[in-house]
Every structure is written in structure tokens, then in C-alpha cells.
Design a protein around this motif. Structure first.
Motif, PDB file in Angstrom:
ATOM      1  N   GLU A  94      -6.456  -6.511  -2.646  1.00 33.51           N
ATOM      2  CA  GLU A  94      -6.019  -6.210  -3.920  1.00 33.51           C
ATOM      3  C   GLU A  94      -6.633  -7.328  -4.891  1.00 33.51           C
ATOM      4  O   GLU A  94      -7.061  -6.881  -5.965  1.00 33.51           O
ATOM      5  N   VAL A 153      -4.117  -7.214   3.207  1.00 31.95           N
ATOM      6  CA  VAL A 153      -4.081  -6.289   1.939  1.00 31.95           C
ATOM      7  C   VAL A 153      -3.939  -7.023   0.651  1.00 31.95           C
ATOM      8  O   VAL A 153      -4.513  -6.545  -0.368  1.00 31.95           O
ATOM      9  N   THR A 191       0.876  -1.175   0.263  1.00 30.15           N
ATOM     10  CA  THR A 191       0.179   0.008   0.077  1.00 30.15           C
ATOM     11  C   THR A 191       0.614   1.053  -0.124  1.00 30.15           C
ATOM     12  O   THR A 191       0.376   2.315  -0.033  1.00 30.15           O
TER      13      THR A 191
END
Length: 1557
Positions: free
Chosen positions: A1216, A1212, A113
Motif C-alpha cells: 500500500e 500488505v 485488502t
């Protein structure tokens, strides 16, 4: 640093080298621009195929790059960070960076990120820290020496927290822990560390901080720096003894299961994430690959060699396909340029080693120091055989620091730059060196090189003129072909630091000092011996800093500078450059050397930080370098050892001097012989004259000075001797003055300042000795501190009446005054009486008497016995009232005063005893002289009596020792010097002649009358013989008359009376001797007894001084304990405040985690509601379709690709993936498992999976809804993962809070115990008492703690206990004797029983042997034949027949063997004849071959190979051209065909557009 499983990365400067252990390949990543990174500062690897590194610049970025494609996945920039000191890649796609000055932060990033999650200060400002991340948990270790920090990172939905666990440094003086030099995480997530002695420690958490526990230790000797890494389930440890060990944990102990001794010291040891492979890097660049099936079976293989600490590099001509380099240890390595393969490795013997390569031939000149000489060696290189020594030369004693070749390679110069000595030599084609010129220029040199000017090769040397920089302005030119000096004329704009030739004729380049420009210098050498120079153009070099160097060959001109760039130009030095490359970072130390090949295909450079890199200027598409296994013979030292010169070789100058001396000796041999003969004749004549002179009468003899044939030489020698004497006199006087100055200072400082020097007093003829106290002059009793103490103490004593003293008795004033009578300074109890009283107290049993009243003594509780010797000050502080720091300060001065008074009192007693010894010694000497006189008189009397029995008694006088006469240290008596003082003739004073004496006839008459004495002594008179009468001398006894007989009788009476007097005198002497000896011995014994008593007094004084100091030390210890207790209390309070602050911070973070947990749950509930809503409203999108089609759509709507999850994914990554599924676009950083899932979704969306009942629009709508549903499900999974992280963080933080609260409770308990201990120490006061020493039965170490549990027991109680013990002991002894006797009887019976059993067993064995007895066949046949009547003669006949048959067969075999031997001898003789013919033939062939080799040209094979090579290149080029022509022809034909087809092609028409409803 490992990347993945099989890749090792090494970073330095702007390069990262990757070694792939699986494919044996090598890759290099270059970070020399803004896109790829501005240098490499630190690097970190990941268990997947990617790595991270930080830039070597201000406000550095963090790059995350993939391997081997080197795609930059992410860039992270932190404005708060200046430079990074460490980098660690963690789990969950996190990366931790440790910054340096000025913030010293730890920053945690999510590189997916690109967000900085948390940043906190480390508080550690140390150099040489170690950073490592755990492979199983989100933990990072930061280690520096004795300290260690483990950072625990916890992700909590939208926030991130970090916890610090510290192993504090022990800064106390009494606690010392070894520093930690290596840490590592094992495969199970446990942290281990080692110290400089390779002791293994486990680092565990106690809930608050980190503690270390010793796990394994051995006594390892050595100086190597230890390393550690994990391997399998164990550890690899490299110890200081240069041994690599594999440790495995057996049950609860670590054991060494494998050992390996590397050839060199190891500097780095790392392992991969799975701990199944490791890499080891040694000090000289050996890289080893370590693999194994288990901890016991480990394989170590050499992967490659990357030389370290390189000092110089050179390309090997003529093809420049190999590069040579040498390091600071004299190891010369040669690598292939294209493949980076090590071709040769040589170990050069010597010091200060360097080398130079020829520009035209594969020749290396290695030069350096061997012993005390500098020399050089010629090494020839061939790829097949490596380096071979072809020649050498010993040059000089001076430091040879530069060797350069000419452009043609046939001339070379060796220069001793610091001394200014120059050797110009020619190199022949067979590699023979010929000296052209040796020059001593008289000044140091800054640079030297060779170039052709005019028609001659000339040597140019830049003369050094600065002591700080290697620069010069003046150039010395020497013709390198003839060796003659050339005049160098012209003006230049110096000073220059370097000179280089250029490709243009008669042109050279000068690099000025501290400049960005270089000068082109035009030379002219057409005028013979003069070389003129003119300034050419001044060209900007293109460098950014005013310091650069240069390199020249016939293909290019390189300049390299401190800014880290290399600029390439054409060899003629134009203004414009061809390329500019950044080869090292500008923050490093610049470039030391840069070279390029003759084809300008690559540039090799050596940076100031010893980094070597080779950059290809043209991308030729070469494959990755593959590392093949190296042969052991390449790097084995014993095989690859080369010496420059031999240890005993002579230098060139020495050889020339010997040659010159030999030639002169040969040239002047005849003249020398004639001179020698004439000298011998003159010498013989001079000797004859001297002999004749000696034979002459003394009156006619000549002086020896007349025969001196060299008066001038004598005068010179006399003058020289006089000068030497004067120099020696001046030096001696100067040394004497200096010594006098030093001794005067020592005497003034150390001797004159003493009031009483240290003196020892020895007993007479005994070993007893006693020493006084050395005392400095002092006025302690007049010090203001004592006066202040006295005043304050007097004020305090005025109020003593109201002080409660329960330890004191209430006595009458009269008895108190009687007991407190003041002792004068000289009054002291006798030491003998004290000893007697002590012995009586210890030895005699106290009789039982009626109890008497004991009167209290005022000094019983004082703790010392000083009052028995000196008067104590009235303001003395009793130990029962001393408790504060003020009292301690007062007592310090008072104790010093008492100690000084004790010493002065003892010194006074000592001085009295010393005076007594002086008197006693004088008495002993007088008595000894009298004893010697008595012995002498007795011996004389024995002689008079005619006896030969003499008394031989040695009488010794007492000797004063050096320790008894300290003044002899500063004063030297004449008798102490063994050498008589020298008196020069000029100092001899001749006394004037004495005046003639007056007439002393009266004195002479008196002396003659009194026989020389004023009084006649009796003992002298009796020793005189009685004169015999004249008749006894002249007549016979028969002729005596009456008068003669009367004289004879008188003579005999006198003789008898004289003998009686002598006997009487002898008895008097014996009596006097006995009495005097007894008196002498008694006096000596009495004095020695006094010395012994003084020694005992010294012990008592020392004891009193020790008591005074102990009293003070105890008070100091009490106050120190109070201070330490106060400090402990403050430390506990500080811990409480720190723990409360930490609990408050952790509680806030836990509350934040609870808020994040609620948000996660809310998000999950919202996603679940959305999922249910999508389930309910799915059919609404197909309301106008038939239920069959809707059911079919729902069936496909529920289909999902198979999820192959090989590892847990972070939220994360799932977010994604969800975004990628919804947007139908694949991101670049997608995980491999997620990528498979994404491909599965795309596979489901393909039109080929559409059923026949559905159309394309309906299928697209269903796929879109399915993607939305999948995206929601993935997000729900990610939120679940977030909730798990939040719960884990909450549990960890709650445990930390609980541990700290438990610690707080423990500290509160410790505070209560501390208060009780402090109160007890304040109430439980220790009192010092002086008691007579009894029997001590405890172990004493000199500390007060030895007597903490001791008890005083009365002697009567001990004797009663001993009596009881003796009675019980006697009873025990009686019982033991009975037991011993009883045991002896039992043992006797047991022995008899065993003996009987052994006899029975022996008889049974004999019976069995008789039963097993069998008669053999021979005995049976013998007995049978004997029964049948056969005799022995028949057996003899049979045996003789058998022997005859055997002889015949043996003779037959011998005959056959003899025939065979004769045949073999014939064959051998024929073969020897043939071998001799063959040897002759071989010799003739060798002669022919040698003649052919002598006649043929040695360079002919090279020319043939070059011709073959040119022919092959021509053939290859022709074949390449033919293939190009064929390809062009084929392409032309294809294009023509396509053109014809296009011409014949017809285009279709389009129908009108219609809309289908």
C-alpha cells in the motif's frame, strides 16, 4: 474489551460504550442504520486505536472502525455466514470471525485488502464459547467447557493456511476433567486457563494437540464465577471466594503476591494488549480501573458505575435534568442527564420494589413489599442532598404493582392490580398523604391512570377480562377529589392494553391489544356523576409490529413498540409524527419504557434486554462526559439504606378497623356496661337457683337441662357437633379406604409375590442371630434359556473326549465313580466337623509321614464349594473350558440356578431350625412355669414355717421379635393396639337374659363333699394346718385330764409329722428346681450352639455364592478386557488413519508453500533485476545534459527519507505504501510509520529542495524516477517479508508433519505391544481355587489385582524362617544391651567432666567479681567520718535543718497556689453568669426564628430563586442581544468599507500571449 491501551469498550444491542481511562471520558457509538451498522452482535479490539464489530442481522457484515473519530475503515461481508458468535483481531491486519448455525465456520480476513483468506468448519456446536486471540502470534483460541482449540494462521504469499490444534474432551466415564471457564494469553504468548474452582492450568502444544498442566491450586470456597486476565508478567485471577489475586511466577512456581476483595461479585475481567492495565466489571455495574507498577503493587480505583438489570426509569421534575432508575435488587440510582454523573445511590429494603416520579415536583414514590405488607415511601430529591425520605404509608397485604400521579402531581393512585384494590390519595404541598377513597373493585385491573375530565380529577381503571393478557374493555371511573363513583357510559372498540391522557381537554388515548393503531377517545363529564365516552379518530401509530406502549407528558406523546422504534408526536396525538428513532434492535425483546423531557431535547428508553440509552434530539455540541472520582459515601450500603415502611407497621385497613372498633367502643360504652351488669345479675340468680336445687331431695330436684337459658344455642351446638362428627367419620373412612388400597397394593406387589419372606432367627437369651434368604417364586430350572443351554452343552460334551486337558489326571473309572458319588439334596457335611478339620489343618503341625497316594477330586478346579451342599447340573461348564461370550451367557443362567439352589437349601435348614426353636421355646415356657410354681411353693412353705425370707427370682420367658414373625407386618393383633376400640352407643348390643339354671343339687352336694376338688393333692394337704383340740382352745394346761392329754399328744405327733412332710417337700422342690434349671440351661445352650452353627453355615453359603459370582465376574472381566483391547486397537487404527490424512493434507499445504516460496523468489529476482536496470538506465534520461548536472541529479536520486520503523509491517502495508509513493496519493488506511515515510518522500519532492543547476522539468523527471525506484525498493522489502512468512509457515508445517510421523511410529510400537499383551492375556488364563484360609499378609482392597504379586508359602517354611529370625533377634538384643551399657558409662563420664568444668567456671567468675568490686563514695565518706570522730547525732541535726527549710519553701508555694485558685474561681463565676445570659439570648432568638419560620411561606425561597433565575435569564438574553447588535453593526461597517474599496479598485490589463522557445 480493550481498544489501544486505555480505552475499554462494552457492546450491547445497537450501542458500543467507550470508557477512556486516560482522559476519564465516555463515548457512545450507535449502529442503527445501514451505514453505521445494523446492530452490534460481537466486538473485538485492537492494540491500535481501532476496533471491529459485526452486525446483529442475517448475512452480517464486519466493520473496522477507528476510535475516537469512528471512521469506517473497511466492511467485510461473507455470504456463507448467517450470524457471528465471536470475533478476534489478530496480528498482520487479520481478523478471525466464528460463525454459528448452520455452518459453524472460522473465517480469516485481511481487512486492509477486504479479502477472505481462508474459511474452514470448526466442528464445534456449543453454546457459551470463549474466543481470544494471541497478542504476539497469529493464534486464536476457541474454548468451550472441557474442549479447547487453538487455530494457527499462516500467511503464505498469495495463499493462507490454518492449522487446528485440539484439546479433546474426555468423554469416558472413568476420566473426568474440570471444565474451563476462562482463558487468556499472557504477554509472552503463553495460553492459560482456569476451571470453576479457579485452578490455574497452562495450555501447551505437544506438536499435534493441546494439553493442560496444573500450575497453581488452592482450596477456595464460594459460588462466584471465576475470571482471568494477564497483568504485567503475571496473571489476575478472580476466584469463587470473591477475592482478586495477582499471581507471579517465582522460578517454576506461581505465587500469590497481591490480594483484593471487591465489594460485589465480578462478572468480567479484561486487560489491554500490553498487560499494564485492566478493567473489572461487577454484577451491579461498578467499573474498576486496575493499574500498577508491578504485580505486587496494584492500584484498584472505581472509574464509574453503570447500573445493570434496570427494571424502570423515570425523569425527575421539574427541570428533567436527572434520571432515576431501579434494578431488580432494589438499588435506586440517580444520574445527571448531561454528564452521566451518579448523583445518588440508595439501597431500598424490601421485595418486589418499584417507583414512580411526580410530573411536577422532585418527588419519588417507592413502593414494595416489607414482610407481609405492601407500602410506599415518599422520597424528595435535591442535587445537593440527594434523596431524603419525607413520608411513608403501609397500604395492604395485596400486591401493589402500580402507582400513578395525576398531571398536576397532587393526586396519586396506588393499585393492587391483581386483586382489584385501589387507593386514591391527595398529596399536600408539605408532602402529606391523605386517603380520598379506598375501593375494592372485585376484578383484576389491566391499567389505571388519573386525568382531569370536566372540572374534576378522575381515576380511570381498566378492568381485566383475560387470563392470558393484561387487557380490558370495561372502564371504572372514580372521582379523585370526592371519592365518589362515576358512571362511565359509551362505546369503545376495545379491548385495550393501555390508556393515556392527551393534552386536549377531555381526551384520552387507548392502545388496543395486538394492533398497529391507537384510538382517540372523547370524554364528557359535565353531567355530574356520569362520564360519557365517544370514539374519536383511529390513527396509525407508525410501528411495524402489533405491540406497542405509550408515554405522555405535556410536551410530547411517545409510542414505543416491539420493533425497537420510538415515535414522537405532539401531546394532542395527531396523525403525523415528528420523528421516528430506532433505539434498540428488532431482534431484541423490544422496548419496556421510553420517556422524554418537557423541552423535547432528548429521549431516554429502557429496552427489554435492560439496556438504557439517552438520545439527544438536538446536537448541542456538548463535550464528552467526564467521569470524576466518586465519593465512597455515595455507594456505601450502610449509609444509603432506606426502608419503605417498618417491619411492624399496620396496613391502612387494619388501622381503619382499629379506629372503627375504638370509636364504637367509645360510643356504646354505657350500653355495654349496662348489658354486662344485667348479665352478671342473671348469672348470680342462676347460680342461686342451682344451689337451691342441689339442696332439695333427689326426688324433688329438677334436671340441669331445665336451667339452660339458651336452648336454641344448645340445639345449634348439638347439630354442629353432629355435622363435625359426620365429617370426621367420612374423612376417616376415606383415609382408611385410601390406606387400605395402598397397603393392599403393597401387600400384593411386595408380600404375596415372595416364596419365602426374609426372616431372622435369634438365639434364646443371646445376641446370636441368623437370617434366611428372601426368595421369589421362580421356575428357573424350566426356563427355555436353561433348556437351550443344556441341549447345547450336551452336544458339546459329546465331543469332550478329543479335547486336550493337561490339567486333569488320568484315573481309573472305578475310583472316578467312587469319587463322583452324587450327594442327595439333604446330605451335607457337618459344619462342626468342617470347622474342626479346618482348625486341625491350621493349628496342628502336620507330622512327617510317608507320602501317600493322593486321589484326584473332580471338583478341585471348579473354583467353588457348591458341590458340598447341592447337586450341580450335569451341563455345568468348568472354568477351564469357559472362555467365550456364549459361555458367559450360559454361565450367567447356570450360576443363578446354583445360587438359587444354595439359598433354597439353606432356607430348608433354616426352617428346620425355626421349628426347633418353636419347640424349644414351648419347652422353655413350660419349664419356666414349673420354676415359677416351685418358687411360689417354697415361699408358701417359708410363710408356714414363720420365716420372712422369700425367694425373689425373676424368670423371663423368651420373646418373639418382629424380625422373627414377618407376618405381623401385614396383620395387627389386638394386643398391639394400646387404645381400646371405640364402640358407639348404637353399636352396643344388649344380650338377652340367660334362662334360669336347672336345679343342680347333686353337683353342689358333690362339691361340698369333695371340698371342691375331685382329687386331693399331697402338696396341697401338707400346707393345711392341723386343727387344734378343743381342750387347747378352751382349757388351761393344768386343767387337762387324761383324754385331753391324749388328744394333745396326738396333736403334737401330727404336727411333727406334718413338719417332716413339709421339709421333705421342700427338699424335693429344691432338687427339682436345680435339675430343671440345669436341663433348661443345657437346652438353651444347645439351641444357641445350633444357631451359631447355622450362622457359620450362612457364612459358608454366602462364600459359595460369592465364589459362583466371582467365577462369573472373572469371565466377564476377561471378556471385557478382550473388548477393551479390541476397542484400543480400533482407536489406534483410527488415530493412524487420522494422522495419515493430516500428514497428507499438511504435505500438500507444505508443497503449496514451496510453490509460493518459488514464486516469491521469482518475484524478488524480477524486482532486483528491475532495480539494477533502473540504476543502469538512469543517466539515459539525461543524456543531453552536462555530466555535472547528471551527477547532481543522481545524488538527489539516491536520497531517501529516514525510515522510522517502530513496529514490523505486513507486506500488505508495504504494498500500500509503494502504491501511494508511486501514485503520489495518500490512502486512508496508511499506517502511521508509513505515513511518516510518505510525508518524507513528499518533503524531498518539494521545489525548495531543487538545486540551482536544475530547472523544474528536470526536477520533476528526477522525482518521478526516484519515486519509481522507491516504489520498487519497498516492494522488494515486502517480498522479503513474504518470504519470511513462507519460511515460517514451512517450518511450522514441517514440525507438525514430523510430530505426526513420530506419533505414527509410536502408535505402531504400541500396536505391537498391544498384540503381545493380547496374546499373553489369551494364553495366561486365571484359575480360581478354593483353599483353606491361612495368614494373609497383604493389603486387601477387594480387587483381584491385590493378589497379582502374591505368593503361597508353606507353614513349615514360615516356621523355619521365624526360628532363624528369633535367633538373630536374640543376638541383636544382646548386642544392643551391651551398647546401651557402654553408652551409659560414656554419658556418666561426660556428665562428671561437665560438672567439673562448670564448678571451675563458677569459681573463676567469683574471682573476677571480687577483682571488679569497687567501694562507693558514700561508703568511703562514712568510713572517713567514722575515722575523724563524727557521730550520727550531728547528721540528724543537719537533716532537721534541711527539712525545716524545705517546709518553709513548700508552704510559700502552697499559699501562692491558693491565691491563684481563688482568682480562677472568681473568673469562672463571672463567665458562668455571662454564659447564662448568652443562653437566654439564644433561646429568645430561637423562639423568634421559629415564629418567623412558622409565619413565612416555605415556598417563598423557591419563588425568590425563580424570580432571580428569570431576572438573570433576562439579563443574559439582553447581553446576548446587545452582543448580536454589536456584531451586526461591525459586520455592516466592514461590508460598507469593502464596498467602497471595490468601487475604488482598478483592474490591470493583460499582455499579449507569447511562446518562449
Amino acid at each position: 474489551m480493550f481498544i489501544g491501551r486505555d480505552v475499554v469498550a462494552v457492546a450491547h444491542d445497537i450501542y458500543i460504550i467507550f470508557f477512556n481511562f486516560k482522559t476519564n471520558s465516555e463515548l457512545v457509538y450507535v449502529a442503527n442504520n445501514h451505514k453505521s451498522g445494523d446492530g452490534v452482535d460481537v466486538i473485538a479490539g485492537h492494540k491500535s486505536q481501532m476496533f471491529a464489530f459485526t452486525e446483529k442481522t442475517k448475512n452480517a457484515r464486519i466493520f473496522i472502525v477507528t476510535y475516537p473519530s469512528f471512521v469506517i475503515l473497511s466492511e467485510l461481508r461473507d455470504a456463507d455466514v448467517n450470524r457471528y458468535k465471536g470475533l478476534c483481531m489478530m496480528e498482520c491486519d487479520l481478523i478471525a470471525g466464528f460463525s454459528g448455525f448452520p455452518n459453524y465456520l472460522i473465517s480469516v480476513w485481511s481487512w486492509r485488502t477486504r479479502q477472505r483468506l481462508v474459511s474452514v468448519p470448526t466442528g464445534v456446536m456449543r453454546r457459551g464459547q470463549i474466543y481470544t486471540a494471541s497478542r504476539t502470534h497469529m493464534l486464536v483460541c476457541e474454548c468451550w467447557g472441557e474442549g479447547l482449540i487453538v487455530w494457527e494462521v499462516a500467511q503464505c504469499y498469495k495463499k493462507c493456511f490454518i492449522m487446528k490444534r485440539v484439546k479433546e474432551e474426555k468423554a469416558s466415564w472413568n476420566e473426568s476433567l474440570p471444565p474451563l471457564v476462562g482463558v487468556c494469553w499472557n504477554s509472552e504468548g503463553q495460553l492459560y486457563a482456569i476451571d470453576p474452582e479457579a485452578n490455574l492450568y497452562s495450555v501447551l502444544s505437544d506438536g499435534i494437540g493441546m494439553v493442560i498442566n496444573l500450575e497453581w491450586s488452592e482450596e477456595l470456597m464460594g459460588n462466584a464465577s471465576p475470571c482471568i486476565c494477564s497483568f504485567g508478567c503475571g496473571l489476575l485471577i478472580y476466584g469463587p471466594d470473591n477475592c482478586l489475586r495477582s499471581l507471579k511466577k517465582m522460578d517454576t512456581k506461581w505465587q500469590v503476591v497481591w490480594k483484593y476483595i471487591p465489594q460485589e461479585a465480578v462478572v468480567r475481567l479484561v486487560s489491554n494488549a500490553t498487560s499494564d492495565a485492566a478493567a473489572m466489571w461487577t454484577v451491579n455495574g461498578f467499573i474498576y480501573k486496575i493499574t500498577g507498577e508491578s504485580e505486587e503493587k496494584i492500584d484498584v480505583k472505581l472509574f464509574t458505575i453503570k447500573q445493570r438489570n434496570v427494571m424502570k426509569i423515570q425523569l425527575i421534575s421539574p427541570d428533567c435534568k436527572h434520571i432515576a432508575m431501579i434494578n431488580d435488587k432494589g438499588i435506586l440510582c440517580i444520574y445527571e442527564v448531561d454528564s452521566a454523573k451518579l448523583v445518588s445511590m440508595k439501597y431500598i429494603e424490601g421485595e418486589d420494589i418499584s417507583f414512580e416520579a411526580s410530573p411536577v415536583e422532585p418527588i419519588l414514590v417507592v413502593y414494595g413489599e416489607v414482610g407481609q405488607n405492601y407500602g410506599m415511601a415518599l422520597l424528595k430529591f435535591t442535587p445537593e442532598e440527594g434523596l431524603q425520605k419525607v413520608g411513608s404509608m403501609c397500604l395492604t397485604h395485596q400486591i401493589v404493582s402500580l402507582v400513578v400521579f395525576s398531571p398536576t402531581g397532587r393526586e396519586l393512585t396506588a393499585a393492587a392490580m391483581s386483586a382489584g384494590h385501589l387507593f386514591i390519595m391527595k398529596l399536600s404541598e408539605d408532602y402529606k398523604l391523605t386517603l380520598v377513597r379506598y375501593a375494592e373493585l372485585g376484578r383484576g385491573l389491566a391499567d389505571s391512570f388519573l386525568m382531569k375530565v370536566g372540572d374534576s380529577m378522575r381515576s380511570f381503571s381498566l378492568v381485566l377480562f383475560s387470563d392470558k393478557y393484561a387487557i380490558g374493555e370495561r372502564i371504572i371511573c372514580i372521582n379523585a377529589e370526592t371519592g365518589k363513583d362515576n358512571k362511565f357510559a359509551g362505546k369503545m372498540q376495545g379491548p385495550y392494553a393501555r390508556l393515556l391522557p392527551l393534552a386536549c381537554k377531555d381526551t384520552m388515548l387507548g392502545i388496543p391489544h395486538i394492533s398497529k393503531q391507537f384510538h382517540v377517545l372523547k370524554l364528557s363529564g359535565d353531567k355530574g356523576i356520569t362520564v360519557s365516552v365517544k370514539m374519536g379518530s383511529i390513527i396509525d401509530s407508525g410501528h411495524d409490529m402489533k405491540q406497542f406502549g405509550g408515554f405522555f407528558n405535556m410536551a410530547a406523546l411517545l409510542t414505543y413498540g416491539y420493533d425497537g422504534t420510538v415515535i414522537m408526536r405532539q401531546p394532542d396525538g395527531p396523525v403525523e409524527y415528528d420523528c421516528k428513532l430506532i433505539v434498540t434492535h428488532r431482534y431484541e425483546t423490544g422496548i419496556r419504557q421510553a420517556v422524554t423531557d418537557s423541552e423535547r431535547s432528548y429521549i431516554a428508553h429502557l429496552a427489554g434486554n435492560r439496556t438504557i440509552a439517552l438520545l439527544q434530539l438536538h446536537d448541542r455540541g456538548d463535550p464528552e462526559p467526564l467521569h470524576e472520582p466518586l465519593k465512597e459515601t455515595i455507594y456505601e450500603r450502610s449509609v444509603n439504606l432506606i426502608s419503605i415502611i417498618d417491619q411492624g407497621d399496620k396496613t391502612y385497613l387494619e388501622l381503619q378497623e382499629e379506629k372503627k372498633v375504638h370509636e364504637e367502643a367509645m360510643d356504646y360504652k354505657r350500653q355495654r356496661e349496662e348489658v354486662v351488669r344485667s348479665f352478671e345479675a342473671v348469672q348470680a340468680r342462676l347460680v342461686a337457683l342451682l344451689d337451691e336445687n342441689l339442696l332439695e331431695p333427689p326426688l324433688h330436684q329438677l334436671s340441669l337441662a331445665e336451667f339452660n337459658l339458651h336452648l336454641e344455642h344448645k340445639k345449634e351446638r348439638l347439630k354442629q357437633a353432629e355435622r363435625e362428627r359426620e365429617d370426621i367419620r367420612l374423612q376417616t373412612e376415606a383415609r382408611i379406604r385410601a390406606q387400605d388400597k395402598v397397603t393392599a397394593w403393597i401387600k400384593r406387589t411386595c408380600w404375596d409375590t415372595m416364596l419365602t419372606p426374609r426372616i431372622k432367627l435369634f438365639a434364646i437369651f443371646s445376641h446370636y442371630q441368623v437370617e434366611n434368604y428372601a426368595v421369589l417364586p421362580t421356575q428357573r430350572d424350566l426356563w427355555p434359556e436353561l433348556q437351550q443351554t443344556e441341549a447345547l452343552r450336551m452336544i458339546e460334551m459329546e465331543k469332550d473326549s478329543g479335547v486336550f486337558r493337561p490339567w486333569e489326571e488320568i484315573v481309573d473309572k472305578e475310583s472316578a465313580e467312587k469319587s463322583q458319588t452324587i450327594l442327595p439334596e439333604t446330605s451335607v457335611i457337618s459344619v462342626k466337623e468342617t470347622r474342626k478339620s479346618t482348625d486341625s489343618q491350621m493349628g496342628e503341625r502336620v507330622e512327617e509321614k510317608e507320602p501317600e497316594e493322593v486321589v484326584g477330586q473332580p471338583h478341585v478346579l471348579s473354583g467353588t464349594s457348591a458341590h458340598k451342599f447341592v447337586q450341580l447340573p450335569t451341563y455345568m461348564i468348568p472354568q477351564t473350558l469357559s472362555f467365550s461370550f456364549l459361555h458367559m451367557n450360559w454361565l450367567q443362567n447356570i450360576v443363578k440356578l446354583n445360587v438359587q439352589n444354595m439359598r433354597l437349601w439353606f432356607n430348608k435348614q433354616f426352617d428346620d431350625l425355626m421349628n426347633l426353636k418353636r419347640r424349644e421355646v414351648s419347652l422353655v415356657e413350660e419349664r419356666n412355669s414349673r420354676l415359677r410354681f416351685i418358687i411360689e411353693e417354697l415361699n408358701k412353705l417359708s410363710d408356714l414355717r414363720g420365716s420372712f425370707h422369700h425367694l425373689v427370682i425373676e424368670i423371663k420367658d423368651p420373646i418373639w421379635r418382629q424380625e422373627e414373625l414377618p407376618q405381623r407386618l401385614i396383620k395387627v393383633d389386638p394386643d398391639e393396639c394400646s387404645i381400646e376400640p371405640y364402640i358407639s352407643p348404637s353399636q352396643i348390643v344388649i344380650p338377652p337374659p340367660e334362662p334360669k339354671p336347672k336345679d343342680d343339687f347333686r353337683e353342689r352336694a358333690l362339691i361340698e363333699m369333695m371340698d371342691g376338688v375331685l382329687e386331693k393333692l399331697w402338696h396341697e394337704e401338707i400346707k393345711k394346718p392341723i386343727p387344734m383340740p378343743q381342750c387347747m382352745l378352751e382349757k388351761n394346761p393344768e386343767h387337762f385330764n387324761e383324754d385331753d392329754l391324749r388328744l394333745v399328744f396326738d396333736y403334737e405327733e401330727k404336727v411333727a409329722f406334718r413338719n417332716e412332710e413339709r421339709d421333705k417337700y421342700r427338699k424335693m422342690l429344691h432338687a427339682e428346681y436345680a435339675k430343671l434349671s440345669q436341663v433348661l440351661d443345657e437346652g438353651i445352650v444347645k439351641f444357641n450352639q445350633k444357631v451359631k452353627e447355622m450362622w457359620l453355615t450362612k457364612l459358608q453359603v454366602d462364600s459359595v455364592i460369592g465364589q459362583e459370582n466371582l467365577n462369573l465376574m472373572r469371565l466377564r472381566r476377561t471378556n471385557l478386557d478382550r473388548v477393551e483391547m479390541a476397542e484400543q486397537l480400533e482407536d489406534m487404527r483410527e488415530q493412524i488413519s487420522r494422522l495419515e490424512a493430516e500428514i497428507e493434507v499438511f504435505q500438500k499445504e507444505a508443497n503449496s508453500a514451496a510453490v509460493q516460496a518459488e514464486e516469491c523468489q521469482t518475484t524478488y529476482d524480477a524486482l532486483a533485476q528491475k532495480d539494477k536496470y533502473m540504476e543502469r538506465t538512469f543517466k539515459n534520461h539525461f543524456a543531453d545534459l552536462s555530466p555535472i548536472i547528471v551527477d547532481q541529479c543522481y545524488k538527489f536520486y539516491k536520497k531517501r527519507p529516514k525510515w522510522h520503523q517502530r513496529a514490523s509491517h505486513t507486506p500488505v502495508v508495504l504494498y500500500e505504501l509503494a502504491g501511494a509513493v508511486l501514485a503520489a496519493t495518500r490512502p486512508q488506511l496508511l499506517h502511521a510509520d508509513c505515513l511518516d515515510y510518505y510525508k518524507g518522500v513528499e518533503q524531498l519532492d518539494q521545489i525548495s529542495n531543487m538545486p540551482p543547476v536544475m530547472d523544474e522539468g528536470l526536477w520533476a523527471t528526477m522525482c518521478k524516477l526516484r519515486r519509481t525506484k522507491i516504489e520498487n525498493e519497498i516492494r522488494m522489502r515486502a517480498v522479503v517479508q513474504e518470504i519470511a512468512y513462507v519460511d515460517s509457515m514451512s517450518n511450522g508445517w514441517n514440525k507438525a508433519i514430523a510430530a505426526r510421523r513420530s506419533m505414527l511410529a509410536n502408535i505402531h510400537e504400541r500396536i505391537l505391544q498391544h498384540r503381545e499383551k493380547t496374546e499373553l492375556a489369551a494364553r495366561n488364563k486365571t484359575i480360581q481355587l478354593v483353599l483353606p484360609a491361612g495368614q494373609v499378609e497383604i493389603i486387601t482392597t477387594g480387587h483381584i489385582e491385590d493378589f497379582e504379586d502374591a505368593t503361597l508359602i508353606l507353614r513349615e517354611d514360615i516356621e523355619k524362617i521365624n526360628n532363624v529370625i528369633l535367633k538373630v533377634g536374640e543376638m541383636k538384643l544382646r548386642m544392643m544391651r551391651k551398647q546401651v551399657e557402654f553408652r551409659k558409662g560414656i554419658l556418666s563420664k561426660e556428665w562428671e567432666h561437665a560438672q567439673t568444668k562448670m564448678k571451675l567456671r563458677h569459681m573463676e567468675q567469683e574471682l573476677q567479681s571480687y577483682k571488679r568490686l569497687k567501694i562507693p563514695k558514700e561508703l568511703q565518706s562514712y568510713l572517713k567520718n567514722k575515722e575523724l570522730g563524727y557521730t550520727d547525732e550531728q547528721d540528724y541535726v543537719r537533716m532537721e535543718k534541711e527539712m525545716e527549710a524545705s517546709k518553709v519553701s513548700v508552704n510559700k508555694m502552697l499559699t501562692e497556689q491558693i491565691h491563684q485558685v481563688e482568682e480562677l474561681e472568681l473568673k469562672i463565676s463571672s463567665i458562668e453568669a455571662k454564659s447564662s445570659q448568652l443562653e437566654n439570648m439564644i433561646a429568645s432568638l430561637n423562639v423568634k426564628v421559629s415564629e418567623k419560620r412558622l409565619n413565612e411561606d416555605p415556598l417563598e425561597p423557591i419563588r425568590i430563586r425563580k424570580a432571580f433565575k428569570r431576572r438573570m435569564e433576562t439579563l443574559v438574553m439582553r447581553s446576548q442581544l446587545v452582543r448580536d447588535v454589536q456584531a451586526n453593526h461591525t459586520s455592516i461597517v466592514l461590508l460598507q468599507t469593502e464596498l467602497e474599496l471595490l468601487r475604488l479598485k482598478t483592474y490591470p490589463t493583460l499582455a499579449s500571449f507569447r511562446t518562449i522557445c
